[in-house]
Scaffold this active site. Structure first.
Site, PDB file in Angstrom:
ATOM      1  N   HIS A   1       0.830  -1.185  -0.032  1.00  0.00           N
ATOM      2  CA  HIS A   1      -0.207   0.115  -0.003  1.00  0.00           C
ATOM      3  C   HIS A   1       0.938   1.307   0.188  1.00  0.00           C
ATOM      4  O   HIS A   1       0.468   2.339  -0.076  1.00  0.00           O
ATOM      5  CB  HIS A   1      -0.825  -0.016   1.213  1.00  0.00           C
ATOM      6  CG  HIS A   1      -2.234   0.555   0.763  1.00  0.00           C
ATOM      7  ND1 HIS A   1      -2.509   1.496   0.035  1.00  0.00           N
ATOM      8  CD2 HIS A   1      -3.368   0.351   1.129  1.00  0.00           C
ATOM      9  CE1 HIS A   1      -3.713   1.706  -0.024  1.00  0.00           C
ATOM     10  NE2 HIS A   1      -4.486   1.121   0.497  1.00  0.00           N
TER      11      HIS A   1
ATOM     12  N   ASP B   1      -1.814   1.869  -4.944  1.00  0.00           N
ATOM     13  CA  ASP B   1      -3.028   2.587  -4.231  1.00  0.00           C
ATOM     14  C   ASP B   1      -4.447   1.459  -4.594  1.00  0.00           C
ATOM     15  O   ASP B   1      -4.198   0.657  -5.633  1.00  0.00           O
ATOM     16  CB  ASP B   1      -3.688   3.785  -4.783  1.00  0.00           C
ATOM     17  CG  ASP B   1      -2.965   4.908  -4.544  1.00  0.00           C
ATOM     18  OD1 ASP B   1      -2.349   4.556  -3.328  1.00  0.00           O
ATOM     19  OD2 ASP B   1      -2.738   5.800  -5.219  1.00  0.00           O
TER      20      ASP B   1
END
Length: 411
Positions: A383, A387
């Site tokens: 992450h 995204d």
């Protein structure tokens, strides 16, 4: 012992000799591992083994002594260690001189504990039950109180009475689930230790998230069947080369997926080439051989390389170069794929893709209920780099290709 560039130490995985053995030149001495590559070290001379470097699981430095030999003519003079062993670059093994072994200390026998009588539980309605020793032992093993067993005649419990009791009380927990087994300790060494270290480092350093989508692969399975029906001498096509083809086709639009993250330099390198790691289960543990430049191969070439690398990994013939440099990994459990997976990223990559099991289920299509072959596709991402929107968009793009497989082969 010599080593490849940048390799400082290795791990002893297994010894093929012990102190006191007499070996011939080039005989196998030990298996050592570095960077997931296991190398067999051989004897540089013939002679008697006087000393070895350490136990399996110990780390030893490149350039240190692996073993000390007594060769012919050495018996009348003090033994000297053989010169440091050499191995080819990138296939280095590590060894260190072992610490001195202390002289054994004679242990004093400990006093044996006197057996303690087992407690007796009294029953309010307890009475003496007649039964043979064999019947009593069997009832004890099954956890049955003989006072609960009804007898067929003369008040004596027989094996047939126990059988009848078990038949009527099969759900009462009287049948043992299985025999008792002793505890087993397994030392975590070699490839298994590398897996432990890599997975732990990945979970510590990378904030994972996983996205799963259901894909209708009915037409893709029909295409696969047609390709295999006319393949001739070509390798059999599985789902994997078709999925890899779709992945390579879409990655130019999603370059953040095919990348490596250098934590220390804080730099993300988006790779132009697709060096696809292929998680492969072996007897020794999980290996990840790499399909180089997967984007430049057709489905037949991919199928051939998948078979070659998987066989090399499972037979221990895979090289260090074939186990390094991946930019994206795919992991599949095949028919054991389950409903969904949450695979762990192969650090320093930023994503890993996990196809799951293909199942046939009824679906609505054009107002009709029809049979369809469905597969869930999982992707885990870093992450910090990827995204959620990017991961979902990438999988949806794969979905369009896989549900309309003709698009795989057009520009």
């Amino acid at each position: 012992m010599g080593g490849g560039e940048g390799i400082a130490e290795a791990e002893i995985v297994a010894w093929h000799v012990k102190v006191g053995d007499v070996v011939e030149e080039d005989a196998a001495l030990a298996d050592v591992m570095t960077d997931k590559a296991t190398v067999e070290m051989t004897a540089p001379v013939a002679g008697k083994i006087l000393q070895i470097a350490g136990e399996p699981g110990e780390m030893i430095a490149i350039g240190s002594i692996l073993a000390v030999f007594e060769t012919e003519g050495d018996a009348e003079r003090a033994p000297e260690p053989t010169p440091a062993l050499e191995v080819a670059p990138n296939e280095a093994a590590q060894v260190v001189k072992p610490d001195p072994v202390p002289a054994p200390v004679e242990a004093k026998p400990e006093p044996k504990d006197e057996p303690k009588p087992e407690p007796v539980v009294a029953r309010a309605d307890h009475k003496r039950v007649l039964a043979s020793p064999a019947v009593r032992q069997r009832a004890k093993d099954l956890g049955i109180d003989l006072a609960d067993v009804k007898t067929a005649e003369d008040g004596r419990v027989r094996h047939s009475d126990l059988d009848a009791f078990l038949s009527y009380n099969a759900g009462g927990g009287y049948r043992p689930a299985g025999g008792a087994r002793v505890d087993e300790q397994v030392k975590v060494i070699g490839l298994r230790r590398r897996i432990v270290e890599n997975m732990a480092a990945s979970k510590r350093a990378i904030p994972h998230f996983t996205y799963v989508e259901e894909i209708d692969v009915t037409k893709l399975e029909e295409l696969r069947a047609d390709l295999n029906a006319t393949r001739g001498a070509k390798p059999k096509i599985t789902m994997l080369p078709l999925l890899i083809t779709a992945i390579c086709k879409m990655l130019p639009q999603f370059p953040m997926i095919n990348a490596r993250y250098d934590d220390e330099a804080n730099v993300v390198t988006r790779s132009g080439a697709v060096h696809l790691g292929m998680a492969t289960q072996t007897d020794g543990g999980l290996m990840v051989p790499v399909i180089r430049n997967a984007e430049g191969r057709n489905v037949w070439q991919l199928a051939t390389e998948i078979v070659r690398l998987a066989d090399a990994a499972r037979t221990g013939k895979v090289t260090l170069a074939e186990l390094s440099g991946s930019t994206l990994t795919i992991t599949s459990l095949g028919p054991l794929g389950g409903i969904a997976t949450t695979p762990v990223i192969n650090r320093p990559e930023v994503a890993i893709i996990g196809p799951n099991k293909v199942v046939e289920r009824p679906v609505f299509r054009d107002g009709q209920v029809v049979a369809a072959k469905l597969m869930n596709l999982s992707i885990s991402c870093d992450h910090r780099v990827v995204d959620g929107w990017d991961a979902a968009s990438f999988v949806q793009a794969l979905n369009r290709l896989l549900e309309t497989p003709a698009l795989l082969f057009v520009e």
